[in-house]
Design an enzyme around this catalytic site. Structure first.
Site, PDB file in Angstrom:
ATOM      1  N   CYS A  49       0.781  -1.199   0.016  1.00  0.00           N
ATOM      2  CA  CYS A  49      -0.118  -0.092  -0.119  1.00  0.00           C
ATOM      3  C   CYS A  49       0.521   1.405  -0.062  1.00  0.00           C
ATOM      4  O   CYS A  49       0.584   2.196  -0.652  1.00  0.00           O
ATOM      5  CB  CYS A  49      -0.901   0.104   1.335  1.00  0.00           C
ATOM      6  SG  CYS A  49      -1.755  -1.443   1.229  1.00  0.00           S
ATOM      7  N   SER A  50       1.908   1.210   0.663  1.00  0.00           N
ATOM      8  CA  SER A  50       2.774   2.507   0.961  1.00  0.00           C
ATOM      9  C   SER A  50       3.859   2.599  -0.295  1.00  0.00           C
ATOM     10  O   SER A  50       4.160   3.642  -0.539  1.00  0.00           O
ATOM     11  CB  SER A  50       3.422   2.418   2.106  1.00  0.00           C
ATOM     12  OG  SER A  50       2.851   2.859   3.604  1.00  0.00           O
TER      13      SER A  50
END
Length: 159
Positions: A49-50
């Site tokens: 996600c990051s």
């Protein structure tokens, strides 16, 4: 039942992470009268996600807006404070962070996953969709463990 193209989004409370603090909004009001590229991640500050998901939407924001998207929004089963911090650390003003702290939106969409094996509990699946005036125009749901169809690049190429 899982949401489908042509369905109206369910009306649930979500929390917008703003500079002034958390702002509770109804999804029906938030998505009303605009075309939104919405993407969901299993959790803020998590590896894929990051490293890929949020940065892709930051990078492709201008391309999405050139294709008629009015707003880009990210949702996760995290609280508004975490979403605000993640947006400040990794996002941009082009991506609105929407907290689904209790998982009400993910549950109402029929797009939950069980992350208990990783200590995450029930989360939202990785997906993206184009929502036009509250109605799902396009929907891209990832297979478990994948990161392909919910990516910003995929959305840009398919809208």
């Amino acid at each position: 039942m899982t949401i489908a193209v042509g369905d109206k989004l369910p009306d649930v409370k979500i929390v917008k992470a703003t500079a002034d603090g958390p702002e509770a909004v109804q999804s029906s009001e938030y998505f009303k009268g605009k075309k939104v590229a919405l993407f969901s991640v299993p959790g803020a500050f998590t590896p894929t996600c990051s490293a890929k998901h949020l940065p892709g939407y930051v990078e492709k924001a201008a391309d999405l807006k050139a294709k008629g998207i009015d707003e880009i929004a990210c949702t996760a089963v995290n609280d508004a404070f975490v979403m605000k911090a993640w947006g400040a650390a990794s996002g941009s003003a082009d991506v609105t962070m929407l907290a689904d702290g209790n998982g009400d939106l993910a549950e109402a969409l029929g797009l939950t996953m069980d992350g208990s094996g990783f200590g995450l509990g029930k989360r939202g699946q990785r997906f993206s969709m184009v929502v036009n005036d509250g109605v799902v125009e396009q929907l891209f749901v990832e297979a478990p463990g994948d990161f392909k169809v919910s990516a910003a690049e995929y959305m840009v190429d398919n809208i």
